[in-house]
Write a protein that holds these residues in place. Structure first.
Motif, mmCIF file in Angstrom:
data_model
loop_
_atom_site.group_PDB
_atom_site.id
_atom_site.type_symbol
_atom_site.label_atom_id
_atom_site.label_comp_id
_atom_site.label_asym_id
_atom_site.label_seq_id
_atom_site.Cartn_x
_atom_site.Cartn_y
_atom_site.Cartn_z
ATOM 1 N N ASP A 50 3.393 2.409 6.458
ATOM 2 C CA ASP A 50 2.520 3.309 5.896
ATOM 3 C C ASP A 50 1.514 2.845 4.964
ATOM 4 O O ASP A 50 0.403 3.071 4.969
ATOM 5 C CB ASP A 50 3.311 4.504 5.360
ATOM 6 C CG ASP A 50 4.177 5.422 6.159
ATOM 7 O OD1 ASP A 50 3.889 5.370 7.372
ATOM 8 O OD2 ASP A 50 5.029 6.069 5.741
ATOM 9 N N LEU A 51 2.169 1.951 3.883
ATOM 10 C CA LEU A 51 1.253 1.137 2.944
ATOM 11 C C LEU A 51 0.115 0.475 3.668
ATOM 12 O O LEU A 51 -1.075 0.492 3.267
ATOM 13 C CB LEU A 51 2.031 0.413 1.907
ATOM 14 C CG LEU A 51 1.217 -0.103 1.173
ATOM 15 C CD1 LEU A 51 0.486 0.839 0.195
ATOM 16 C CD2 LEU A 51 2.102 -0.733 -0.024
ATOM 17 N N THR A 85 -3.399 0.447 -4.106
ATOM 18 C CA THR A 85 -2.767 1.891 -3.414
ATOM 19 C C THR A 85 -1.296 2.159 -3.786
ATOM 20 O O THR A 85 -0.855 3.323 -3.924
ATOM 21 C CB THR A 85 -3.091 1.618 -1.811
ATOM 22 O OG1 THR A 85 -4.463 1.318 -1.634
ATOM 23 C CG2 THR A 85 -2.561 3.128 -0.998
ATOM 24 N N ILE A 123 -7.082 1.630 6.328
ATOM 25 C CA ILE A 123 -7.994 3.005 6.066
ATOM 26 C C ILE A 123 -9.042 2.962 5.045
ATOM 27 O O ILE A 123 -10.024 3.020 5.157
ATOM 28 C CB ILE A 123 -7.248 4.383 6.098
ATOM 29 C CG1 ILE A 123 -6.669 4.531 7.439
ATOM 30 C CG2 ILE A 123 -8.269 5.589 5.760
ATOM 31 C CD1 ILE A 123 -5.365 5.712 7.518
ATOM 32 N N LYS A 124 -8.463 2.589 4.110
ATOM 33 C CA LYS A 124 -9.295 2.305 2.727
ATOM 34 C C LYS A 124 -10.360 1.496 2.886
ATOM 35 O O LYS A 124 -11.219 1.416 2.390
ATOM 36 C CB LYS A 124 -8.373 2.041 1.518
ATOM 37 C CG LYS A 124 -7.843 3.401 1.166
ATOM 38 C CD LYS A 124 -7.085 3.499 -0.326
ATOM 39 C CE LYS A 124 -6.542 4.573 -0.669
ATOM 40 N NZ LYS A 124 -5.761 4.393 -1.958
ATOM 41 N N ASP A 151 0.063 5.399 -5.644
ATOM 42 C CA ASP A 151 1.114 6.236 -5.090
ATOM 43 C C ASP A 151 2.256 6.215 -5.668
ATOM 44 O O ASP A 151 2.971 7.414 -5.927
ATOM 45 C CB ASP A 151 1.330 5.604 -3.565
ATOM 46 C CG ASP A 151 0.130 5.995 -2.551
ATOM 47 O OD1 ASP A 151 -0.693 6.678 -2.854
ATOM 48 O OD2 ASP A 151 0.351 5.376 -1.397
ATOM 49 N N GLN A 185 -0.981 0.862 6.755
ATOM 50 C CA GLN A 185 -1.954 1.760 7.352
ATOM 51 C C GLN A 185 -2.989 2.368 6.338
ATOM 52 O O GLN A 185 -4.431 2.507 6.512
ATOM 53 C CB GLN A 185 -1.254 2.650 8.169
ATOM 54 C CG GLN A 185 -2.342 3.763 8.987
ATOM 55 C CD GLN A 185 -1.389 4.445 9.909
ATOM 56 O OE1 GLN A 185 -0.104 4.346 10.073
ATOM 57 N NE2 GLN A 185 -2.066 4.920 11.014
ATOM 58 N N GLU A 186 -2.672 2.776 5.184
ATOM 59 C CA GLU A 186 -3.507 3.340 3.978
ATOM 60 C C GLU A 186 -4.367 2.096 3.645
ATOM 61 O O GLU A 186 -5.724 2.556 3.434
ATOM 62 C CB GLU A 186 -2.682 3.729 2.994
ATOM 63 C CG GLU A 186 -2.041 5.030 3.224
ATOM 64 C CD GLU A 186 -1.350 5.352 1.781
ATOM 65 O OE1 GLU A 186 -1.853 5.959 0.697
ATOM 66 O OE2 GLU A 186 0.088 5.513 2.011
ATOM 67 N N THR A 187 -3.817 1.026 3.603
ATOM 68 C CA THR A 187 -4.955 0.045 3.085
ATOM 69 C C THR A 187 -5.903 -0.328 4.145
ATOM 70 O O THR A 187 -7.222 -0.479 3.749
ATOM 71 C CB THR A 187 -3.932 -1.414 2.965
ATOM 72 O OG1 THR A 187 -2.780 -1.070 2.041
ATOM 73 C CG2 THR A 187 -4.787 -2.516 2.501
#
Length: 177
Positions: free
Chosen positions: A33-34, A66, A40-41, A70, A36-38
């Motif tokens: 998840d981390l 991130t 996307i950012k 979080d 993926q967030e990275t």
């Protein structure tokens, strides 16, 4: 740098990002998840990346920030949510509303007790209660300062005797002379 080459470069960093994320989260699913967030950012803020600088360092910085954000958000959420077992009676009494009817009875009893005072005790006591100094009361009533102190003391004694029923509720030492 065009979008296709940028995308291929950051996708090439995915295995390293997964390892780095796992060091933060200690959980494979949270690490994914981390990452993926990275990603996307990174795609969202591609215009902020300066070509020729360390892309891997930029991505790791995004990931670290991130994760920190979080984590802070998660800590704040935990502080807000409490369970019923965590609530003490002191916390409940602070948030509970008081019975205003009881306050009206107490106020009425105080007014009745004040009404029993003669003017020689009532006037100095109320002036003192309103914040006047002893010497101001003495000057206004044209009596010695010692007499003002005595009358206030006697008025307090009379009121204390009349309102004795409340001393058990508020503690005996609270209104001691």
């Amino acid at each position: 740098m065009n979008n296709i080459s940028f995308n291929s470069q950051i996708c090439g960093l995915r295995p390293q990002l997964n390892q780095f994320a796992f060091k933060f989260t200690q959980n494979a699913d949270d690490a994914d998840d981390l990452v993926q967030e990275t990603l996307i950012k990174a795609l969202r803020y591609v215009q902020l990346y300066k070509e020729g600088t360390n892309l891997k360092g930029w991505m790791f910085t995004i990931m670290k920030n991130t994760f920190i954000n979080d984590y802070r958000s998660m800590v704040r959420k935990r502080l807000v949510v409490t369970t019923a077992e965590d609530l003490t009676s002191v916390q409940l009494s602070c948030s509970a509303s008081s019975n205003q009817g009881e306050g009206k009875f107490v106020r009425k009893d105080i007014e009745n007790a004040m009404g029993t005072l003669t003017a020689e005790y009532y006037i100095p006591f109320t002036k003192y209660f309103e914040g006047f100094k002893y010497h101001e009361i003495a000057d206004e009533l044209q009596i010695p300062i010692g007499t003002v102190k005595t009358r206030i003391h006697v008025a307090r004694k009379i009121l204390k005797a009349k309102l004795k029923m409340y001393s058990d509720n508020f503690g005996k030492d609270q209104y001691a002379d």
